[in-house]
Write a protein that holds these residues in place. Structure first.
Motif, PDB file in Angstrom:
ATOM      1  N   ARG A 122       0.836  -1.205   0.000  1.00 48.49           N
ATOM      2  CA  ARG A 122       0.000   0.000   0.000  1.00 48.49           C
ATOM      3  C   ARG A 122       0.869   1.253   0.000  1.00 48.49           C
ATOM      4  N   GLN A 123       1.887   1.257   0.842  1.00 53.60           N
ATOM      5  CA  GLN A 123       2.770   2.423   0.918  1.00 53.60           C
ATOM      6  C   GLN A 123       3.494   2.655  -0.407  1.00 53.60           C
ATOM      7  N   GLU A 126       1.018   4.030  -2.957  1.00 52.86           N
ATOM      8  CA  GLU A 126       0.714   5.442  -2.700  1.00 52.86           C
ATOM      9  C   GLU A 126       1.840   6.361  -3.167  1.00 52.86           C
ATOM     10  N   HIS A 151      -7.141   1.158   1.627  1.00 55.44           N
ATOM     11  CA  HIS A 151      -6.718   2.515   1.932  1.00 55.44           C
ATOM     12  C   HIS A 151      -7.932   3.292   2.401  1.00 55.44           C
ATOM     13  N   GLY A 154     -10.135   5.642   0.344  1.00 58.86           N
ATOM     14  CA  GLY A 154     -10.041   5.196  -1.045  1.00 58.86           C
ATOM     15  C   GLY A 154      -8.901   5.828  -1.810  1.00 58.86           C
ATOM     16  N   THR A 155      -8.375   5.080  -2.698  1.00 61.29           N
ATOM     17  CA  THR A 155      -7.333   5.524  -3.620  1.00 61.29           C
ATOM     18  C   THR A 155      -7.553   4.787  -4.923  1.00 61.29           C
ATOM     19  N   LYS A 156      -7.570   5.504  -6.027  1.00 62.63           N
ATOM     20  CA  LYS A 156      -7.709   4.863  -7.327  1.00 62.63           C
ATOM     21  C   LYS A 156      -6.335   4.750  -7.961  1.00 62.63           C
ATOM     22  N   ILE A 157      -5.995   3.544  -8.328  1.00 58.53           N
ATOM     23  CA  ILE A 157      -4.745   3.283  -9.031  1.00 58.53           C
ATOM     24  C   ILE A 157      -5.120   2.532 -10.294  1.00 58.53           C
TER      25      ILE A 157
END
Length: 179
Positions: A122-123, A126, A151, A154-157
């Motif tokens: 995750r890190q 990001e 996350h 939310g986070t869009k990747i």
């Protein structure tokens, strides 16, 4: 320098470990897999989270202990603020992510840096450091545990369409991270 790849086996409902970080469920889904063999042959180093390093290796105490069921040996970099008192062969303990990424990439040469552990992945995601994601989807529902990616807020990747391969034990989905 090596590419960072987050690789994991995941249940169909999105968990890479069950409740209490239990990964013993994985053993019934291990078996011949040409995608896994391809990956192992191209790993130059591993970047591992502390919780994963100290965790529940389903092969502990056997000749299959360690990354990739013991099929891979090489430099490992573990992110931790509390390294053990005794050295561990082939393991370097690092206190910050940037140092871990830099050291593991240098050690990997032209191979992959395989990220092992949901939080360190995750890190890295990001920070925009992950190049590829490889998920082996096992035909099981765990219902609870450690998610592949989580996350808060939310986070869009974005990922490019995957290369897909099926075996009786899992379906592999190999993605490139869209830049």
């Amino acid at each position: 320098m090596g590419k960072l790849l987050y690789g994991a086996t995941m249940s169909l409902d999105g968990f890479i470990a069950g409740p209490k970080d239990d990964v013993s469920w994985l053993t019934e889904f291990l078996g011949p897999d040409p995608v896994a063999d391809e990956l192992v042959a191209n790993v130059g180093s591993c970047l591992i989270g502390a919780r994963t390093f100290r965790g529940d290796d389903p092969n502990a105490g056997t000749d299959q202990e360690g990354p990739f069921g013991g099929a891979w040996q090489g430099p490992q970099f573990v992110l931790t603020h509390t390294p053990p008192d005794e050295p561990v062969p082939d393991v370097t303990f690092v206190g910050d992510l940037r140092t871990g990424i830099d050291l593991s990439k240098a050690a990997a040469g032209d191979g992959y840096v395989c990220i092992i552990g949901a939080d360190v992945a995750r890190q890295c995601l990001e920070l925009g450091e992950v190049d590829e994601v490889l998920v082996f989807v096992a035909p099981i529902l765990l219902g609870d545990g450690v998610r592949l990616f989580s996350h808060l807020g939310g986070t869009k990747i974005r990922l490019d369409p995957p290369r897909v391969h099926e075996t009786p034990n899992a379906t592999s989905l190999w993605y490139s991270v869209r830049r």
